[in-house]
Design a protein around this motif. Structure first.
Motif, PDB file in Angstrom:
ATOM      1  N   PRO A  26       0.789  -1.358  -0.035  1.00 33.99           N
ATOM      2  CA  PRO A  26       0.006  -0.050  -0.098  1.00 33.99           C
ATOM      3  C   PRO A  26       0.733   1.290   0.034  1.00 33.99           C
ATOM      4  CG  PRO A  26      -0.801  -1.657   1.405  1.00 33.99           C
ATOM      5  CD  PRO A  26       0.249  -2.143   0.962  1.00 33.99           C
ATOM      6  N   LEU A  45      10.899  -1.204  -6.886  1.00 38.34           N
ATOM      7  CA  LEU A  45      11.190  -2.576  -6.695  1.00 38.34           C
ATOM      8  C   LEU A  45      10.466  -3.596  -5.658  1.00 38.34           C
ATOM      9  CD1 LEU A  45      14.925  -1.210  -6.130  1.00 38.34           C
ATOM     10  CD2 LEU A  45      13.996  -2.031  -8.398  1.00 38.34           C
ATOM     11  N   SER A  48       8.465  -9.546  -4.648  1.00 40.98           N
ATOM     12  CA  SER A  48       7.510 -10.808  -5.008  1.00 40.98           C
ATOM     13  C   SER A  48       7.020 -10.406  -6.598  1.00 40.98           C
ATOM     14  CB  SER A  48       6.130 -10.725  -3.998  1.00 40.98           C
ATOM     15  OG  SER A  48       5.288  -9.680  -4.490  1.00 40.98           O
ATOM     16  N   MET A  54       0.547  -6.757   1.847  1.00 41.56           N
ATOM     17  CA  MET A  54      -0.336  -7.884   2.459  1.00 41.56           C
ATOM     18  C   MET A  54      -1.645  -7.740   2.092  1.00 41.56           C
ATOM     19  SD  MET A  54       1.245  -9.363   5.074  1.00 41.56           S
ATOM     20  CE  MET A  54       2.778  -9.529   4.271  1.00 41.56           C
ATOM     21  N   PHE A  63     -10.418  -3.747   3.715  1.00 43.00           N
ATOM     22  CA  PHE A  63      -9.806  -2.257   4.005  1.00 43.00           C
ATOM     23  C   PHE A  63     -10.606  -1.699   5.185  1.00 43.00           C
ATOM     24  CE2 PHE A  63      -9.185  -1.613  -0.665  1.00 43.00           C
ATOM     25  CZ  PHE A  63      -7.743  -1.767  -0.549  1.00 43.00           C
ATOM     26  N   ALA A 121      12.366  -8.078  -7.625  1.00 45.46           N
ATOM     27  CA  ALA A 121      13.696  -7.430  -7.113  1.00 45.46           C
ATOM     28  C   ALA A 121      13.685  -7.121  -5.664  1.00 45.46           C
ATOM     29  CB  ALA A 121      13.465  -6.200  -7.989  1.00 45.46           C
ATOM     30  N   CYS A 155       9.500   1.388   1.451  1.00 47.06           N
ATOM     31  CA  CYS A 155       8.210   0.732   2.013  1.00 47.06           C
ATOM     32  C   CYS A 155       8.186  -0.591   1.956  1.00 47.06           C
ATOM     33  CB  CYS A 155       7.146   1.088   0.931  1.00 47.06           C
ATOM     34  SG  CYS A 155       7.249   3.121   0.609  1.00 47.06           S
ATOM     35  N   ARG A 160      13.580  -2.077   5.679  1.00 50.48           N
ATOM     36  CA  ARG A 160      15.023  -2.969   5.649  1.00 50.48           C
ATOM     37  C   ARG A 160      16.151  -1.870   4.901  1.00 50.48           C
ATOM     38  NH1 ARG A 160      14.692  -7.204   7.650  1.00 50.48           N
ATOM     39  NH2 ARG A 160      16.902  -6.161   8.190  1.00 50.48           N
ATOM     40  N   ALA A 353       7.787   4.937   4.505  1.00 55.05           N
ATOM     41  CA  ALA A 353       6.556   4.964   4.621  1.00 55.05           C
ATOM     42  C   ALA A 353       5.744   3.797   5.061  1.00 55.05           C
ATOM     43  CB  ALA A 353       5.895   5.751   3.225  1.00 55.05           C
ATOM     44  N   PRO A 371      -5.531   1.453   4.330  1.00 50.66           N
ATOM     45  CA  PRO A 371      -5.650   3.117   3.953  1.00 50.66           C
ATOM     46  C   PRO A 371      -4.644   4.051   4.533  1.00 50.66           C
ATOM     47  CG  PRO A 371      -7.895   1.684   4.596  1.00 50.66           C
ATOM     48  CD  PRO A 371      -6.658   1.003   5.084  1.00 50.66           C
TER      49      PRO A 371
HETATM   50  C1  LIG Z   1      -3.038 -10.804   9.317  1.00 53.33           C
HETATM   51  C2  LIG Z   1      -3.077  -9.477   8.987  1.00 53.33           C
HETATM   52  C3  LIG Z   1      -4.388  -8.806   9.175  1.00 53.33           C
HETATM   53  C4  LIG Z   1      -4.453  -7.411   8.703  1.00 53.33           C
HETATM   54  N1  LIG Z   1      -6.008  -7.043   8.568  1.00 53.33           N
HETATM   55  C5  LIG Z   1      -5.915  -5.934   8.005  1.00 53.33           C
HETATM   56  C6  LIG Z   1      -7.410  -5.362   7.412  1.00 53.33           C
HETATM   57  O1  LIG Z   1      -8.339  -6.026   7.789  1.00 53.33           O
HETATM   58  N2  LIG Z   1      -7.570  -4.238   6.908  1.00 53.33           N
HETATM   59  C7  LIG Z   1      -6.349  -3.496   6.709  1.00 53.33           C
HETATM   60  O2  LIG Z   1      -6.632  -2.418   6.062  1.00 53.33           O
HETATM   61  N3  LIG Z   1      -5.090  -3.833   7.046  1.00 53.33           N
HETATM   62  C8  LIG Z   1      -4.917  -4.913   7.826  1.00 53.33           C
HETATM   63  N4  LIG Z   1      -3.714  -5.348   8.112  1.00 53.33           N
HETATM   64  C9  LIG Z   1      -2.632  -4.437   7.815  1.00 53.33           C
HETATM   65  C10 LIG Z   1      -2.053  -4.064   6.747  1.00 53.33           C
HETATM   66  O3  LIG Z   1      -2.365  -5.199   5.644  1.00 53.33           O
HETATM   67  C11 LIG Z   1      -0.605  -3.787   6.615  1.00 53.33           C
HETATM   68  O4  LIG Z   1      -0.093  -3.276   7.839  1.00 53.33           O
HETATM   69  C12 LIG Z   1      -0.249  -2.991   5.471  1.00 53.33           C
HETATM   70  O5  LIG Z   1      -0.385  -3.802   4.310  1.00 53.33           O
HETATM   71  C13 LIG Z   1       1.196  -2.358   5.393  1.00 53.33           C
HETATM   72  O6  LIG Z   1       1.275  -1.694   4.233  1.00 53.33           O
HETATM   73  P1  LIG Z   1       3.060  -1.530   3.885  1.00 53.33           P
HETATM   74  O7  LIG Z   1       2.924  -1.023   2.580  1.00 53.33           O
HETATM   75  O8  LIG Z   1       3.431  -0.659   4.988  1.00 53.33           O
HETATM   76  O9  LIG Z   1       3.630  -2.932   4.125  1.00 53.33           O
HETATM   77  P2  LIG Z   1       3.429  -4.287   3.456  1.00 53.33           P
HETATM   78  O10 LIG Z   1       1.809  -4.499   2.884  1.00 53.33           O
HETATM   79  O11 LIG Z   1       4.028  -5.149   4.212  1.00 53.33           O
HETATM   80  O12 LIG Z   1       4.171  -4.208   1.840  1.00 53.33           O
HETATM   81  C14 LIG Z   1       5.433  -4.321   1.861  1.00 53.33           C
HETATM   82  C15 LIG Z   1       5.856  -4.769   0.561  1.00 53.33           C
HETATM   83  O13 LIG Z   1       7.222  -4.623   0.317  1.00 53.33           O
HETATM   84  C16 LIG Z   1       7.792  -5.972  -0.326  1.00 53.33           C
HETATM   85  N5  LIG Z   1       9.176  -6.112   0.368  1.00 53.33           N
HETATM   86  C17 LIG Z   1       9.391  -6.550   1.613  1.00 53.33           C
HETATM   87  N6  LIG Z   1      10.789  -6.548   1.669  1.00 53.33           N
HETATM   88  C18 LIG Z   1      11.320  -6.091   0.423  1.00 53.33           C
HETATM   89  C19 LIG Z   1      12.601  -6.254  -0.122  1.00 53.33           C
HETATM   90  N7  LIG Z   1      13.849  -6.475   0.910  1.00 53.33           N
HETATM   91  N8  LIG Z   1      12.878  -5.874  -1.264  1.00 53.33           N
HETATM   92  C20 LIG Z   1      11.712  -5.389  -1.918  1.00 53.33           C
HETATM   93  N9  LIG Z   1      10.593  -5.554  -1.738  1.00 53.33           N
HETATM   94  C21 LIG Z   1      10.191  -5.894  -0.389  1.00 53.33           C
HETATM   95  C22 LIG Z   1       6.940  -6.811   0.014  1.00 53.33           C
HETATM   96  O14 LIG Z   1       6.857  -7.933  -0.655  1.00 53.33           O
HETATM   97  C23 LIG Z   1       5.526  -6.322   0.088  1.00 53.33           C
HETATM   98  O15 LIG Z   1       4.989  -6.308  -1.029  1.00 53.33           O
HETATM   99  C24 LIG Z   1      -3.617  -6.574   8.475  1.00 53.33           C
HETATM  100  C25 LIG Z   1      -2.203  -7.331   8.429  1.00 53.33           C
HETATM  101  C26 LIG Z   1      -2.092  -8.761   8.700  1.00 53.33           C
HETATM  102  C27 LIG Z   1      -0.628  -9.157   8.686  1.00 53.33           C
END
Ligand SMILES: Cc1cc2nc3c(=O)[nH]c(=O)nc-3n(C[C@H](O)[C@H](O)[C@H](O)COP(=O)(O)OP(=O)(O)OC[C@H]3O[C@@H](n4cnc5c(N)ncnc54)[C@H](O)[C@@H]3O)c2cc1C
Length: 415
Positions: A26, A45, A48, A54, A63, A121, A155, A160, A353, A371
């Motif tokens: 997100p 980058l 997956s 997630m 959401f 990547a 992100c 990391r 972020a 969101p």
């Molecule tokens: C079980 C569970 C239930 C949840 N329930 C809800 C819900 O009902 N509703 C809701 O809105 N939120 C929910 N959340 C929370 C929400 O899904 C996450 O907090 C949110 O997706 C975080 O967004 P983000 O972009 O910070 O990280 P993430 O969604 O974790 O995305 C990180 C991305 O970075 C990539 N990445 C990681 N490391 C690397 C690397 N070294 N190099 C390149 N890419 C990398 C990953 O593959 C991933 O695509 C839930 C989370 C979990 C785990």
């Protein structure tokens, strides 16, 4: 084991951009879109083969309501879930969506937004010096490659790149460092006729609700299409630790089959197991220590900030880090997240972020939902662009300009 190895390679530069975004969840997708809309060349980058983080990879296909449907998040709702689009920005919605449709949508959206996405990547390390990142080293299907940029946005959800660049960070509860547990969310489809339940060898035979991993039922079937989204597995541990994630992947899958069997024998006799995502969902790992750390008091007290970049009224929602049983859920009336939570003092051209911003364990439990992460990403992408335009450090980005650009990109803040 105290042994370690030095590791040195010459790595070819593969591409250059104005802004490199690491991680396509997100926060990362929104950051890439907003930076590109500011006229920047953007590379995203993603480790997956899909975008959405997630929300797709972990099958978190709902959401959570944040009370501010605005900016890129609002646009996404309008484009893929139009029936849920509220008239007002400050109406709460909690749509359940298809992770497959969101995955497709994000792929196509990135093409329309001129973002260069590199799948498979994985960020490995930074090349940095004098508080500045020059390039990132990335593991691709074609070996190690370097990517250069003027600004980087981490992100990854685990901070990391920030950690590798030397940004201080912490994990979990202040008292013992324990993080929220992991959950493998899965789907069951109503077939309209009795299905044969199956309990593979070694699985658990839960007799009643109290024996379930969370001690409760937690599922949604919001779209009248017979698709049940189940959030009932629970494995304690920190998803950024090797042994914890190793255990969680096998244990959570065992729980999926066990819970599906339990449900099929307790009211869901016509539901077949229909989707198990490829990896366990990770709620909480690392938080950077930024220029400001969002606290429980800010969340509970409804604090407002001059440098607001996201607003939410999502509850405090802590799945017990100890494993079984309780969840700490507390109503929240609404608060601001300040820009400074995404900025560290250590590096001039890096923003963080998404869920790994600077926040305490309790504050993180509220700000972590999708969101809010889209909102943070959108602000980070614009801030990185402003830093490029003004040749300044991310720390010195003008809040007036940031708010103007956010407004131009459709972001509305409640007063
Ligand atoms: C079980 C569970 C239930 C949840 N329930 C809800 C819900 O009902 N509703 C809701 O809105 N939120 C929910 N959340 C929370 C929400 O899904 C996450 O907090 C949110 O997706 C975080 O967004 P983000 O972009 O910070 O990280 P993430 O969604 O974790 O995305 C990180 C991305 O970075 C990539 N990445 C990681 N490391 C690397 C690397 N070294 N190099 C390149 N890419 C990398 C990953 O593959 C991933 O695509 C839930 C989370 C979990 C785990």
């Amino acid at each position: 084991m105290n042994k370690s190895y030095g590791f040195q390679r010459q790595v070819d530069l593969h591409a250059k951009a104005d802004v490199v975004v690491l991680g396509g969840g997100p926060a990362g997708t929104a950051a890439a879109i907003s930076a590109s809309r500011c006229g920047k060349k953007v590379i995203l980058l993603e480790q997956s083969g899909q975008l959405g983080g997630m929300g797709t990879l972990g099958n978190v296909s709902i959401f959570m309501p944040i009370g501010n449907v605005t900016g890129i998040y609002r646009e996404m709702i309008a484009e893929v879930l139009a029936e849920y689009l509220p008239d007002n920005h400050d109406t709460s919605i909690a749509p359940q969506y298809s992770p497959f449709a969101l995955r497709y949508y994000l792929n196509e959206k990135m093409k329309k937004e001129n973002v260069d996405v590199y799948y498979h990547a994985e960020f490995i390390g930074v090349i940095s010096g004098q508080r500045q990142i020059q390039a990132v080293i990335v593991s691709t299907r074609d070996g190690l490659k370097a990517f250069e940029a003027k600004q980087f946005i981490d992100c990854t959800g685990d901070a990391r790149a920030a950690i590798d660049a030397g940004v201080p960070y912490c994990s979990g509860r202040e008292s013992d460092g324990l993080t929220q547990p992991m959950t493998l969310m899965f789907m069951m489809q109503n077939t309209g006729k009795p299905v044969k339940s199956m309990l593979p060898e070694g699985c658990y035979e839960y007799k009643d609700k109290s024996e379930l991993p969370q001690g409760r039922h937690l599922f949604w079937e919001r779209n009248n299409d017979g698709m049940l989204l189940v959030n009932m597995t629970r494995v304690k541990g920190n998803g950024a630790k090797i042994e914890d994630i190793n255990f969680a992947e096998t244990e959570s899958l065992k729980q999926v089959f066990s819970i599906a069997y339990y449900l099929q024998n307790n009211g869901f006799e016509t539901y077949a197991l229909s989707h198990i995502p490829g990896q366990v969902g990770v709620r909480e790992t690392n938080q950077i220590q930024g220029l400001y750390t969002l606290t429980e008091q800010d969340v509970v007290g409804g604090r407002r900030f001059e440098d607001v970049v996201a607003q939410t009224n999502y509850e405090i929602d802590i799945h017990s880090p100890d494993g079984k049983g309780t969840t700490d859920e507390r109503h929240v009336s609404g608060y601001d997240i300040p820009y400074r939570c995404m900025v560290s003092d250590a590096i001039n051209n890096l923003l963080v972020a998404g869920r790994s911003i600077s926040a305490t364990h309790v504050a993180m439990s509220s700000m972590r939902v999708q969101p809010t992460c889209y909102a943070l990403g959108q602000a980070a992408g614009i801030a990185a662009s402003i830093a490029i335009n003004n040749s300044c450090s991310v720390k010195n980005v003008s809040m007036e300009t940031l708010h103007e650009r956010l407004s131009e990109q459709g972001v509305v803040f409640k007063k």
